[in-house]
Design an enzyme around this catalytic site. Structure first.
Site, PDB file in Angstrom:
ATOM      1  N   HIS A 268       0.864  -1.188   0.000  1.00 30.07           N
ATOM      2  CA  HIS A 268       0.000   0.000   0.000  1.00 30.07           C
ATOM      3  C   HIS A 268       0.900   1.238   0.000  1.00 30.07           C
ATOM      4  O   HIS A 268       1.702   1.406  -0.904  1.00 30.07           O
ATOM      5  CB  HIS A 268      -0.936  -0.095   1.220  1.00 30.07           C
ATOM      6  CG  HIS A 268      -2.056   0.893   1.256  1.00 30.07           C
ATOM      7  ND1 HIS A 268      -2.405   1.713   0.226  1.00 30.07           N
ATOM      8  CD2 HIS A 268      -2.934   1.188   2.263  1.00 30.07           C
ATOM      9  CE1 HIS A 268      -3.434   2.465   0.574  1.00 30.07           C
ATOM     10  NE2 HIS A 268      -3.779   2.185   1.807  1.00 30.07           N
ATOM     11  N   HIS A 309      -2.543  -2.250  -9.639  1.00 33.45           N
ATOM     12  CA  HIS A 309      -3.535  -1.618  -8.767  1.00 33.45           C
ATOM     13  C   HIS A 309      -4.787  -2.485  -8.756  1.00 33.45           C
ATOM     14  O   HIS A 309      -5.165  -3.059  -9.766  1.00 33.45           O
ATOM     15  CB  HIS A 309      -3.882  -0.208  -9.272  1.00 33.45           C
ATOM     16  CG  HIS A 309      -4.471   0.668  -8.225  1.00 33.45           C
ATOM     17  ND1 HIS A 309      -5.801   0.613  -7.889  1.00 33.45           N
ATOM     18  CD2 HIS A 309      -3.913   1.583  -7.409  1.00 33.45           C
ATOM     19  CE1 HIS A 309      -6.040   1.489  -6.931  1.00 33.45           C
ATOM     20  NE2 HIS A 309      -4.919   2.083  -6.607  1.00 33.45           N
ATOM     21  N   ASP A 365       2.578   5.455  -6.775  1.00 35.83           N
ATOM     22  CA  ASP A 365       3.849   5.354  -6.033  1.00 35.83           C
ATOM     23  C   ASP A 365       5.072   5.239  -6.924  1.00 35.83           C
ATOM     24  O   ASP A 365       6.205   5.283  -6.431  1.00 35.83           O
ATOM     25  CB  ASP A 365       3.795   4.140  -5.101  1.00 35.83           C
ATOM     26  CG  ASP A 365       2.771   4.355  -4.000  1.00 35.83           C
ATOM     27  OD1 ASP A 365       1.854   3.527  -3.868  1.00 35.83           O
ATOM     28  OD2 ASP A 365       2.865   5.383  -3.307  1.00 35.83           O
TER      29      ASP A 365
HETATM   30  C1  SDX Z   1      -1.563   2.217  -3.330  1.00 33.18           C
HETATM   31  O1  SDX Z   1      -6.234   0.670  -3.258  1.00 33.18           O
HETATM   32  C2  SDX Z   1      -5.791   1.890  -3.448  1.00 33.18           C
HETATM   33  O2  SDX Z   1      -6.507   2.770  -3.904  1.00 33.18           O
HETATM   34  C3  SDX Z   1      -4.335   2.090  -3.039  1.00 33.18           C
HETATM   35  C4  SDX Z   1      -3.744   3.433  -3.443  1.00 33.18           C
HETATM   36  C5  SDX Z   1      -4.354   4.581  -2.682  1.00 33.18           C
HETATM   37  O3  SDX Z   1      -4.257   5.739  -3.173  1.00 33.18           O
HETATM   38  O4  SDX Z   1      -4.825   4.338  -1.527  1.00 33.18           O
HETATM   39  O5  SDX Z   1      -3.875   3.633  -4.824  1.00 33.18           O
HETATM   40  C6  SDX Z   1      -2.245   3.497  -3.066  1.00 33.18           C
HETATM   41  O6  SDX Z   1      -1.478   1.389  -2.422  1.00 33.18           O
HETATM   42  C7  SDX Z   1      -1.066   1.927  -4.721  1.00 33.18           C
HETATM   43  C8  SDX Z   1      -0.486   0.471  -4.865  1.00 33.18           C
HETATM   44  C9  SDX Z   1       0.932   0.500  -4.337  1.00 33.18           C
HETATM   45  N1  SDX Z   1       1.478  -0.856  -4.257  1.00 33.18           N
HETATM   46  C10 SDX Z   1       2.436  -1.272  -5.109  1.00 33.18           C
HETATM   47  O7  SDX Z   1       2.887  -0.598  -6.044  1.00 33.18           O
HETATM   48  C11 SDX Z   1       2.988  -2.670  -4.787  1.00 33.18           C
HETATM   49  C12 SDX Z   1       3.093  -3.479  -6.072  1.00 33.18           C
HETATM   50  N2  SDX Z   1       1.778  -3.775  -6.547  1.00 33.18           N
HETATM   51  C13 SDX Z   1       1.169  -5.044  -6.192  1.00 33.18           C
HETATM   52  O8  SDX Z   1       1.501  -5.527  -4.949  1.00 33.18           O
HETATM   53  C14 SDX Z   1      -0.293  -5.147  -6.606  1.00 33.18           C
HETATM   54  O9  SDX Z   1      -0.385  -4.679  -7.883  1.00 33.18           O
HETATM   55  C15 SDX Z   1      -1.344  -4.483  -5.746  1.00 33.18           C
HETATM   56  C16 SDX Z   1      -1.237  -4.878  -4.316  1.00 33.18           C
HETATM   57  C17 SDX Z   1      -1.230  -2.998  -5.851  1.00 33.18           C
HETATM   58  C18 SDX Z   1      -2.698  -4.909  -6.281  1.00 33.18           C
HETATM   59  O10 SDX Z   1      -2.744  -6.279  -6.106  1.00 33.18           O
HETATM   60  P1  SDX Z   1      -4.048  -7.131  -6.502  1.00 33.18           P
HETATM   61  O11 SDX Z   1      -5.133  -6.276  -7.036  1.00 33.18           O
HETATM   62  O12 SDX Z   1      -4.368  -8.016  -5.355  1.00 33.18           O
HETATM   63  O13 SDX Z   1      -3.525  -7.958  -7.736  1.00 33.18           O
HETATM   64  P2  SDX Z   1      -2.890  -9.376  -7.618  1.00 33.18           P
HETATM   65  O14 SDX Z   1      -1.859  -9.376  -6.532  1.00 33.18           O
HETATM   66  O15 SDX Z   1      -3.989 -10.376  -7.563  1.00 33.18           O
HETATM   67  O16 SDX Z   1      -2.102  -9.467  -8.992  1.00 33.18           O
HETATM   68  C19 SDX Z   1      -2.693 -10.020 -10.143  1.00 33.18           C
HETATM   69  C20 SDX Z   1      -1.512 -10.640 -10.907  1.00 33.18           C
HETATM   70  C21 SDX Z   1      -0.724 -11.645 -10.081  1.00 33.18           C
HETATM   71  O17 SDX Z   1      -0.099 -12.515 -11.019  1.00 33.18           O
HETATM   72  P3  SDX Z   1      -0.673 -14.002 -11.217  1.00 33.18           P
HETATM   73  O18 SDX Z   1      -0.859 -14.619  -9.826  1.00 33.18           O
HETATM   74  O19 SDX Z   1      -1.997 -13.800 -11.931  1.00 33.18           O
HETATM   75  O20 SDX Z   1       0.360 -14.728 -12.047  1.00 33.18           O
HETATM   76  O21 SDX Z   1      -0.564  -9.601 -11.234  1.00 33.18           O
HETATM   77  C22 SDX Z   1       0.666  -9.861 -10.571  1.00 33.18           C
HETATM   78  C23 SDX Z   1       0.366 -10.836  -9.439  1.00 33.18           C
HETATM   79  O22 SDX Z   1       1.526 -11.614  -9.139  1.00 33.18           O
HETATM   80  N3  SDX Z   1       1.140  -8.571 -10.056  1.00 33.18           N
HETATM   81  C24 SDX Z   1       2.393  -8.144 -10.162  1.00 33.18           C
HETATM   82  C25 SDX Z   1       2.389  -6.861  -9.601  1.00 33.18           C
HETATM   83  N4  SDX Z   1       1.159  -6.562  -9.158  1.00 33.18           N
HETATM   84  C26 SDX Z   1       0.392  -7.634  -9.443  1.00 33.18           C
HETATM   85  N5  SDX Z   1       3.496  -8.731 -10.680  1.00 33.18           N
HETATM   86  C27 SDX Z   1       4.624  -7.993 -10.631  1.00 33.18           C
HETATM   87  N6  SDX Z   1       4.708  -6.745 -10.103  1.00 33.18           N
HETATM   88  C28 SDX Z   1       3.613  -6.154  -9.578  1.00 33.18           C
HETATM   89  N7  SDX Z   1       3.699  -4.927  -9.063  1.00 33.18           N
END
Ligand code: SDX
Length: 431
Positions: A268, A309, A365
Site C-alpha cells: 500500500h 492496482h 507510487d
Molecule cells: C496504493 O487501493 C488503493 O486505492 C491504493 C492506493 C491509494 O491511493 O490508496 O492507490 C495506493 O497502495 C497503490 C499500490 C501501491 N502498491 C504497489 O505498487 C505494490 C506493487 N503492486 C502489487 O503488490 C499489486 O499490484 C497491488 C497490491 C497494488 C494490487 O494487487 P491485486 O489487485 O491483489 O492484484 P494481484 O496481486 O492479484 O495481482 C494479479 C496478478 C498476479 O499474477 P498471477 O498470480 O496472476 O500470475 O498480477 C501480478 C500478481 O503476481 N502482479 C504483479 C504486480 N502486481 C500484481 N506482478 C509484478 N509486479 C507487480 N507490481
C-alpha cells in the site's frame, strides 16, 4: 419490462428466488433467504480481501479503473492538481463543495491554529530509537493523541467530530516533521503560523540553524500537488481499516492510527519507499532485463513495485500528473539519476506481455519517490509523506461512515474449516 432483480434457482432445493438489484449490487444479506431447510443459516457470499464487495455507499471520491478516472466530489484530479491547493481540496473533501474565499480563509485559519502538539508528545518521540521507522513513530503518536482529547469519544456530536478532524489534519505534518527531526538527531522546529500548510511542513523538516530558511516555491508547489493527489482514494486498504476500526465508535485518533498502520505496508503506502529501494537495487538501465526476468519468474515473490492496482487496470491518472511534476522539481534540484531507470522500466513493462496481460501500469507510487528523493527526504520518510495528505481522506471517510444510518460495527462472518467437538486430553495423555 426488465426488472432490477436477479432470478436465482437453488438447484439443491429447486426453489426460486428474486433478489433486488440496486446500484449494480445485490444486498449480501438477501442471500440468507436461500436455505436448504429451517435449520440452515442461509447463503453467505465468500469474498476474501473484499475483491467484489461494496462495504459502503460514498459520495466522496469516484474512480473508474478501466478509464483511469479519479474525481474528488466530482472534480477531476487533473484540474484540482493544476488549479487548487491541498487545503482547498481538504475543504472540498470534507464539505462536498469548493469553499468561497471567506470559507477558505476561515478553514485555513482553523487548521493553522491547531498545528501545535502537546509538549508531552516530544517525550514520546524522544523515547524512540534513533533508527525507528517514521511511520512507526507517526502511528504511535497519533494513537496517543486520543489520550489528550478524551472528548473525542463523542463521535455522534458533529462539532466534536469536526474539531478532531481539524486537529488530525493540522497536526499530522507536525508529528511527521518531529519524527524526522528525531531520526536526524535535530531539534524540533515548531509550526510557524505565518506559513502555508505545505511550506510550514517543509520548514519544520528542513530548517536548520536559522529562522531565515525558506523553502523553494517550486518545491512547495510540487509537494502541494503531491498532497492533492494523495488526499483520498475511496475504499483503499487504509481507509477501510479506518472505517472498520471507527465502526466500533472509538475516537478518530485511534481509527486514524489504524489507517496509518495499514498504509505502512509495502503493498500500500509503503510502495513509494519500496520503489526507490528497487530502483537503487537495479542500479543501472542495463540491469533492467535481468530484474524483469526475476519478477516474471516470481523469484522470491519479487514485484515491480509501483506497478499494478486493485482498481486501476489502466494508467493511474495520478502517476501521469506526478511524472509531469518531476520536471519542475528536477529543474530546481537537478535531475534524479534514477529517473532514467524508472522511465526505461516503464517503457519495457508497458510492452511486455506479462505486465500487459495482467493490466499492470504505473501507480501513484512509481514516480513520487523520485521527487521525494530529489527533494532530499530519506527513503523511510516517503510513506509519511503519503500519510500527511491522506489524513483528510481518512477522517472524511470516517465521518461519512459514522453518519451513515446503514452502518453498524463491522463484524464479518467466516467459513469454519477447523475441527469440532473434541474432548479435553490431560497433558500426561497427550502424545
Ligand atoms: C496504493 O487501493 C488503493 O486505492 C491504493 C492506493 C491509494 O491511493 O490508496 O492507490 C495506493 O497502495 C497503490 C499500490 C501501491 N502498491 C504497489 O505498487 C505494490 C506493487 N503492486 C502489487 O503488490 C499489486 O499490484 C497491488 C497490491 C497494488 C494490487 O494487487 P491485486 O489487485 O491483489 O492484484 P494481484 O496481486 O492479484 O495481482 C494479479 C496478478 C498476479 O499474477 P498471477 O498470480 O496472476 O500470475 O498480477 C501480478 C500478481 O503476481 N502482479 C504483479 C504486480 N502486481 C500484481 N506482478 C509484478 N509486479 C507487480 N507490481
Amino acid at each position: 419490462m426488465a426488472q432490477d432483480t436477479l432470478s436465482v434457482t437453488d438447484n439443491r432445493t429447486d426453489k426460486k428466488y428474486e433478489l433486488k438489484i440496486e446500484n449494480g449490487c445485490i444486498r449480501a444479506i438477501d442471500l440468507r433467504t436461500i436455505k436448504t431447510g429451517a435449520d440452515d443459516f442461509g447463503l453467505m457470499a465468500y469474498d476474501p480481501a473484499f475483491l467484489n464487495t461494496a462495504n459502503c455507499k460514498s459520495a466522496i471520491t469516484f474512480i473508474d479503473g478501466d478509464k483511469g478516472i479519479l474525481e474528488y466530489r466530482g472534480y477531476p484530479i487533473e484540474q484540482l492538481a493544476e488549479k487548487s491547493t491541498h487545503l482547498e481540496v481538504s475543504y472540498l473533501l470534507m464539505n462536498g463543495e469548493l469553499p468561497t474565499k471567506q470559507q477558505l480563509e476561515d478553514y485555513t485559519s482553523k487548521i493553522t491554529t491547531h498545528t501545535y502538539v502537546h509538549e508531552n508528545i516530544k517525550q514520546f518521540m524522544d523515547g524512540f530509537r534513533y533508527d525507528a521507522h517514521p511511520m512507526s513513530m507517526l502511528g504511535s503518536t497519533v494513537a496517543a493523541l486520543s489520550s489528550f482529547y478524551p472528548e473525542a469519544k463523542n463521535v455522534k456530536n458533529k462539532d466534536v467530530r469536526r474539531l478532531q478532524m481539524t486537529r488530525l489534519i493540522a497536526k499530522m505534518p507536525t508529528l511527521a516533521a518531529f519524527s524526522h527531526r528525531h531520526s536526524q538527531g535535530l531539534p524540533y522546529i515548531y509550526p510557524n503560523n505565518d506559513l502555508g500548510y505545505t511550506e510550514n511542513f517543509l520548514t519544520m523538516v528542513k530548517s536548520i540553524g536559522t529562522t531565515k530558511w525558506k523553502a523553494h516555491p517550486a518545491l512547495v508547489k510540487a509537494l502541494d500537488i503531491l498532497f492533492i493527489l494523495h488526499a483520498d482514494h475511496e475504499q483503499n486498504c487504509s481507509t477501510t481499516a479506518t472505517r472498520v476500526v471507527g465502526s466500533s465508535e472509538v475516537d478518530p485518533y485511534s481509527a486514524t492510527a489504524a489507517g496509518i498502520a495499514a498504509l505502512y505496508g509495502p503493498l500500500h503506502g509503503g510502495a513509494n519507499e519500496a520503489v526507490l529501494r528497487m530502483l537503487r537495487e537495479i542500479g543501472d538501465v542495463k540491469h533492467i532485463p535481468e530484474f524483469i526476468k526475476k519478477v516474471k519468474e516470481k523469484d522470491g515473490d519479487k514485484k515491480l513495485m509501483g506497478f499494478g492496482h486493485r482498481v486501476y487496470k489502466n494508467y493511474d491518472p495520478r502517476a501521469k500528473v506526478i511524472k509531469q511534476a518531476c520536471d519542475e522539481v528536477f529543474e530546481v534540484t537537478g535531475k534524479n539519476p534514477r529517473l532514467e531507470i524508472a522511465v526505461e522500466l516503464e517503457r519495457i513493462a508497458l510492452q511486455d506481455e506479462y505486465f500487459v496481460s495482467r493490466k499492470l501500469y504505473p501507480n501513484v507510487d512509481f514516480y513520487s519517490g523520485l521527487i521525494y528523493e530529489a527533494m532530499g527526504f530519506p527513503v523511510d520518510f516517503f510513506t509519511s509523506l503519503f500519510a500527511i495528505p491522506r489524513t483528510v481522506g481518512w477522517v472524511t471517510q470516517w465521518e461519512e461512515m459514522i453518519t451513515d444510518g446503514e452502518q453498524k460495527i463491522a463484524r464479518p462472518r467466516q467459513i469454519f474449516t477447523g475441527q469440532r467437538k473434541r474432548d479435553y486430553v490431560p497433558v500426561e495423555k497427550r502424545g
